[in-house]
Design an enzyme around this catalytic site. Structure first.
Site, PDB file in Angstrom:
ATOM      1  N   THR A   1      -7.942   2.185  -0.975  1.00 35.88           N
ATOM      2  CA  THR A   1      -7.039   2.481   0.135  1.00 35.88           C
ATOM      3  C   THR A   1      -5.635   2.768  -0.403  1.00 35.88           C
ATOM      4  OG1 THR A   1      -8.278   1.138   1.688  1.00 35.88           O
ATOM      5  CG2 THR A   1      -5.949   1.469   2.176  1.00 35.88           C
TER       6      THR A   1
ATOM      7  N   ARG B   1      -8.874  -6.612   7.779  1.00 33.76           N
ATOM      8  CA  ARG B   1      -9.528  -5.403   8.252  1.00 33.76           C
ATOM      9  C   ARG B   1     -11.024  -5.507   7.958  1.00 33.76           C
ATOM     10  NH1 ARG B   1      -5.214  -2.439   9.708  1.00 33.76           N
ATOM     11  NH2 ARG B   1      -3.586  -1.821   8.235  1.00 33.76           N
TER      12      ARG B   1
ATOM     13  N   THR C   1       0.833  -1.206   0.000  1.00 31.61           N
ATOM     14  CA  THR C   1       0.000   0.000   0.000  1.00 31.61           C
ATOM     15  C   THR C   1       0.869   1.258   0.000  1.00 31.61           C
ATOM     16  OG1 THR C   1      -1.656  -1.197   1.313  1.00 31.61           O
ATOM     17  CG2 THR C   1      -1.878   1.181   1.204  1.00 31.61           C
TER      18      THR C   1
ATOM     19  N   ASP D   1       2.418  11.508   9.200  1.00 30.10           N
ATOM     20  CA  ASP D   1       1.331  11.772   8.253  1.00 30.10           C
ATOM     21  C   ASP D   1      -0.043  11.432   8.819  1.00 30.10           C
ATOM     22  OD1 ASP D   1       1.699   9.043   8.128  1.00 30.10           O
ATOM     23  OD2 ASP D   1       2.059   8.958   5.958  1.00 30.10           O
ATOM     24  N   ARG D   2      -0.089  10.621   9.870  1.00 31.48           N
ATOM     25  CA  ARG D   2      -1.394  10.300  10.457  1.00 31.48           C
ATOM     26  C   ARG D   2      -1.687  11.222  11.637  1.00 31.48           C
ATOM     27  NH1 ARG D   2      -2.490   3.876  10.582  1.00 31.48           N
ATOM     28  NH2 ARG D   2      -1.753   3.434   8.493  1.00 31.48           N
TER      29      ARG D   2
ATOM     30  N   LYS E   1      -0.739  12.579   3.253  1.00 30.58           N
ATOM     31  CA  LYS E   1      -1.547  13.008   4.378  1.00 30.58           C
ATOM     32  C   LYS E   1      -0.631  13.704   5.373  1.00 30.58           C
ATOM     33  CE  LYS E   1      -1.594   8.267   6.196  1.00 30.58           C
ATOM     34  NZ  LYS E   1      -1.042   7.377   5.185  1.00 30.58           N
TER      35      LYS E   1
ATOM     36  N   LYS F   1      10.088   4.090   0.636  1.00 38.52           N
ATOM     37  CA  LYS F   1       9.192   4.329  -0.504  1.00 38.52           C
ATOM     38  C   LYS F   1       9.703   5.486  -1.339  1.00 38.52           C
ATOM     39  CE  LYS F   1       5.743   7.323   1.612  1.00 38.52           C
ATOM     40  NZ  LYS F   1       4.352   7.707   1.653  1.00 38.52           N
TER      41      LYS F   1
ATOM     42  N   ASP G   1       5.893   8.621  11.087  1.00 38.02           N
ATOM     43  CA  ASP G   1       6.428   9.523  10.067  1.00 38.02           C
ATOM     44  C   ASP G   1       5.627  10.807   9.900  1.00 38.02           C
ATOM     45  OD1 ASP G   1       4.328   8.007   9.009  1.00 38.02           O
ATOM     46  OD2 ASP G   1       5.050   8.228   6.960  1.00 38.02           O
TER      47      ASP G   1
ATOM     48  N   ASP H   1       1.806   9.940  14.052  1.00 38.27           N
ATOM     49  CA  ASP H   1       2.425   8.618  13.987  1.00 38.27           C
ATOM     50  C   ASP H   1       3.933   8.699  13.714  1.00 38.27           C
ATOM     51  OD1 ASP H   1       2.258   9.453  11.347  1.00 38.27           O
ATOM     52  OD2 ASP H   1       2.037   7.429  10.581  1.00 38.27           O
TER      53      ASP H   1
ATOM     54  N   SER I   1       6.029   3.902   8.821  1.00 39.89           N
ATOM     55  CA  SER I   1       4.870   4.628   9.298  1.00 39.89           C
ATOM     56  C   SER I   1       4.562   4.367  10.765  1.00 39.89           C
ATOM     57  CB  SER I   1       3.678   4.283   8.408  1.00 39.89           C
ATOM     58  OG  SER I   1       2.591   5.072   8.758  1.00 39.89           O
ATOM     59  N   HIS I   2       3.378   3.828  11.009  1.00 43.08           N
ATOM     60  CA  HIS I   2       2.894   3.613  12.377  1.00 43.08           C
ATOM     61  C   HIS I   2       3.391   2.291  12.963  1.00 43.08           C
ATOM     62  CE1 HIS I   2       0.497   1.767   9.370  1.00 43.08           C
ATOM     63  NE2 HIS I   2       0.068   0.906  10.254  1.00 43.08           N
TER      64      HIS I   2
ATOM     65  N   GLU J   1      -8.728   9.397   4.957  1.00 41.92           N
ATOM     66  CA  GLU J   1      -8.949   7.969   5.094  1.00 41.92           C
ATOM     67  C   GLU J   1      -9.296   7.612   6.534  1.00 41.92           C
ATOM     68  OE1 GLU J   1      -6.262   5.382   2.496  1.00 41.92           O
ATOM     69  OE2 GLU J   1      -4.948   6.956   3.228  1.00 41.92           O
ATOM     70  N   GLU J   2      -9.956   6.464   6.664  1.00 44.62           N
ATOM     71  CA  GLU J   2     -10.299   5.971   7.993  1.00 44.62           C
ATOM     72  C   GLU J   2      -9.058   5.627   8.810  1.00 44.62           C
ATOM     73  OE1 GLU J   2      -9.416   2.675   8.754  1.00 44.62           O
ATOM     74  OE2 GLU J   2      -8.641   2.545   6.708  1.00 44.62           O
ATOM     75  N   SER J   3      -7.931   5.396   8.128  1.00 44.99           N
ATOM     76  CA  SER J   3      -6.712   4.984   8.818  1.00 44.99           C
ATOM     77  C   SER J   3      -5.971   6.180   9.408  1.00 44.99           C
ATOM     78  CB  SER J   3      -5.815   4.215   7.858  1.00 44.99           C
ATOM     79  OG  SER J   3      -5.526   4.998   6.706  1.00 44.99           O
TER      80      SER J   3
HETATM   81  C1  G16 Z   1      -0.671   3.679   4.436  1.00 41.64           C
HETATM   82  C2  G16 Z   1      -1.318   4.337   3.255  1.00 41.64           C
HETATM   83  C3  G16 Z   1      -2.729   4.675   3.567  1.00 41.64           C
HETATM   84  C4  G16 Z   1      -3.489   3.452   4.032  1.00 41.64           C
HETATM   85  C5  G16 Z   1      -2.766   2.821   5.198  1.00 41.64           C
HETATM   86  C6  G16 Z   1      -3.370   1.504   5.608  1.00 41.64           C
HETATM   87  O1  G16 Z   1      -0.596   4.594   5.475  1.00 41.64           O
HETATM   88  O2  G16 Z   1      -0.631   5.497   2.889  1.00 41.64           O
HETATM   89  O3  G16 Z   1      -3.308   5.202   2.418  1.00 41.64           O
HETATM   90  O4  G16 Z   1      -4.790   3.786   4.396  1.00 41.64           O
HETATM   91  O5  G16 Z   1      -1.432   2.564   4.854  1.00 41.64           O
HETATM   92  O6  G16 Z   1      -3.255   0.619   4.551  1.00 41.64           O
HETATM   93  P1  G16 Z   1      -3.618  -0.902   4.720  1.00 41.64           P
HETATM   94  O7  G16 Z   1      -5.053  -0.933   5.150  1.00 41.64           O
HETATM   95  O8  G16 Z   1      -3.379  -1.512   3.386  1.00 41.64           O
HETATM   96  O9  G16 Z   1      -2.735  -1.462   5.804  1.00 41.64           O
HETATM   97  P2  G16 Z   1       0.711   4.749   6.328  1.00 41.64           P
HETATM   98  O10 G16 Z   1       0.383   5.797   7.342  1.00 41.64           O
HETATM   99  O11 G16 Z   1       0.938   3.381   6.932  1.00 41.64           O
HETATM  100  O12 G16 Z   1       1.768   5.124   5.363  1.00 41.64           O
END
Ligand code: G16
Length: 543
Positions: free
Chosen positions: A344, A496, A18, A281-282, A376, A126, A279, A277, A113-114, A363-365
């Site tokens: 997503t 999920r 993703t 972005d969240r 984000k 990335k 990095d 989070d 990320s998180h 996004e919901e995430s």
């Molecule tokens: C990444 C993507 C988001 C996505 C999230 C969760 O976020 O940039 O667009 O919503 O992963 O993805 P998945 O449901 O496939 O685990 P981040 O913050 O992890 O870079």
């Protein structure tokens, strides 16, 4: 300095998910692993000769080593310049901003990320394209293809470059430019938000707690909230980035940001709480006694964005990822805005933002953002919320109640089943997929299915198609279940389950979401046989 050509061979599984390539840190530290993938990036973008790139990461374990390797590989492949955040640090939105502001040929972001950091946790890398956004699928597919054919990579043999000192140095003919990771980002925020007004908010005694979770937003939040806006010292907690995020899990949700939740639900809670989070972005938004789901946050931001100068002219349109609740759609319908539904992954917003079709998306995430960058942006979301609090004079709880009364409440929760056996998870999805055509009209737990399909997305800008993006089951009355497998996990599969129910009656809009969603939760299990197929009786995480 010597330019070396190292013989190597393809390593399995270097397929970006993703959001880039995420693996266990020890995997990335393995022989040739990082180097192979970096060479695959160069090959996937047609080489880096003469190009300028941005480089930075969230400071997790191996960030420093990886940055040195990438610089030496960029120099060996004749890149002209790499702009690096001091000490190899840049938040994801700050990296996106630098790529755009400096007009570079893209950039590399080091982060998972998180996900937790450390030698036994996760690492990631990335590539973002010149628009500042995550590389789209055709680019990452070229990288993956290159990783499967690799035979050698080039690297400069030299001592470490000093990334602590701002300024330019030469590395085998390539300029390494070390920049303050925070300064340009602060300038961008000053253009979007009324800092005088926000200063007045804090001067009036407004209290806030920002939990940086020992991750990258600490320096950004401190510079903006405490230094520029005058919030009292101590407003930012856990503000020093650490390679293992203080041993924590830098995921801003009520589970992993429990300390913040406890404070915000306590007797002497501040007016406003937020977390970001690994990095940056969240974001998580929480008021005194009032947690805001990411989906609701997006809808509230869309409804009030014009309170910030950067959005005073209105929004071109809005977008959400498919599993995100449809609270945003209700705002868009009421305000006459176009509303797009994407798969997503932030990369799917890129074309809509570039084409000027949308201004705001999320996004919901726990990701929300706008056309100011192509990622984000956690701190940005906090500043927009602060602008709304300052502009309305209302509390978070009051804003939510008014929002639901006006637009209806989309009760929402995501249930994650982590590290599930991959075969079991794939079997569950396949079985449900096979039954989709026969589901409409059937009822589960007294909920009647109105429609069932597998989401596919046709990009309205470039016509590209993304298939198999999640199974969606709509019920009569506005409830919905979505199921998909995560593309960011590093262990087994993460199932999920996204749950949503619409409540238009203000008298029923203040229940506990898990209770309000109980019939939808039961229907999801009855539909997919989650317990029977995974052996799990409860999710690992409920957002
Ligand atoms: C990444 C993507 C988001 C996505 C999230 C969760 O976020 O940039 O667009 O919503 O992963 O993805 P998945 O449901 O496939 O685990 P981040 O913050 O992890 O870079």
């Amino acid at each position: 300095m010597e330019r070396l050509t190292i013989q190597t061979s393809p390593i399995d599984g270097q397929k970006p998910g993703t959001s880039g390539l995420r693996k266990k840190t020890r995997v990335f530290m393995g022989r040739h692993y990082l180097e192979n993938f970096v060479q695959a990036i160069w090959d996937g973008i047609g080489g880096v000769a003469g190009k300028t790139l941005v480089l930075g990461g969230d400071g997790r374990y191996f960030n420093d080593r990886a940055a040195q390797i990438i610089l030496r590989m960029a120099a060996a492949s004749d890149a002209a310049r790499v702009i690096v955040g001091q000490n190899g640090l840049l938040s994801t939105p700050a990296a996106s901003n630098l790529i755009r502001k400096r007009g570079t040929d893209g950039g590399i972001i080091l982060s998972a990320s998180h996900n937790p950091g450390g030698i036994d946790e996760d690492f990631g890398i990335k590539f973002n394209t010149p628009n500042g956004g995550p590389a789209p699928a055709d680019v990452t597919e070229r990288m993956f293809a290159a990783s499967r054919e690799i035979t050698e990579y080039a690297i400069i043999e030299t001592h470490d470059i000093d990334l602590a000192r701002l300024g330019e140095t030469d590395l085998a003919g390539m300029v390494v430019e070390v920049v303050d990771p925070v300064a340009d980002y602060v300038t961008l925020m000053e253009q979007l938000f009324d800092f005088d007004r926000l200063r007045a908010l804090f001067a009036g005694g407004f209290r806030m707690r920002f939990d940086a979770m020992h991750a990258i937003t600490g320096p950004y939040a401190t510079a903006i909230l405490e230094e520029a806006l005058g919030a009292p010292p101590g407003t930012v907690v856990n503000g020093m980035p650490s390679p293992d995020f203080g041993g924590g899990h830098p995921d801003p949700n009520p589970i992993w940001a429990k300390d913040l939740m406890d404070v915000m639900m306590g007797d002497d809670a501040p007016d406003f709480g937020a977390a970001s989070d690994g990095d940056g972005d969240r974001n998580m938004i929480v008021g005194r006694g009032a947690y805001v789901t990411p989906s609701d946050s997006l809808a509230v931001l869309a409804a009030h964005a014009q309170l910030a100068p950067g959005y005073a002219g209105g929004l071109a349109g809005v977008a959400r990822s498919m599993p995100t609740s449809r609270a945003l759609d209700r705002v868009a319908a009421a305000r006459g805005l176009d509303c797009y539904e994407t798969p997503t992954g932030w990369k799917f917003f890129g074309n809509l933002l570039d084409a000027g079709k949308i201004t705001l998306c999320g996004e919901e995430s726990a990701g929300t953002g706008s056309d100011h960058v192509r990622e984000k942006d956690g701190v940005w979301a906090v500043l927009l919320w602060l602008s709304i609090l300052a502009g309305t004079g209302r509390s978070v709880a009051e804003i939510l109640a008014a929002h639901w009364a006006e637009f209806g409440r989309n009760y929402y929760s995501r249930h994650d089943y982590e590290a599930v056996d991959s075969d079991a998870a794939n079997g569950l999805m396949e079985a449900l997929r096979a039954r989709l055509p026969e589901l409409p009209g059937q009822s589960f737990e007294n909920l009647v299915i109105a429609a069932a399909d597998e989401f596919a997305y046709d990009d309205p800008v470039d016509g590209s198609r993304a298939e198999a993006q999640g199974l969606r089951i709509d019920f009569d009355g506005g409830a919905r279940v979505v199921m998909r497998l995560s593309g960011t996990g590093t262990e087994g599969a993460t199932l999920r389950v996204y749950l949503e129910a619409l409540e238009l009656d203000p008298a029923k809009q203040h229940e506990d979401p898990q209770a309000a969603l109980a019939p939808v939760i039961a229907a999801a299990d009855a539909l997919a046989g989650i317990t029977a197929r995974t052996g799990r009786t409860a999710p690992d995480v409920r957002t």
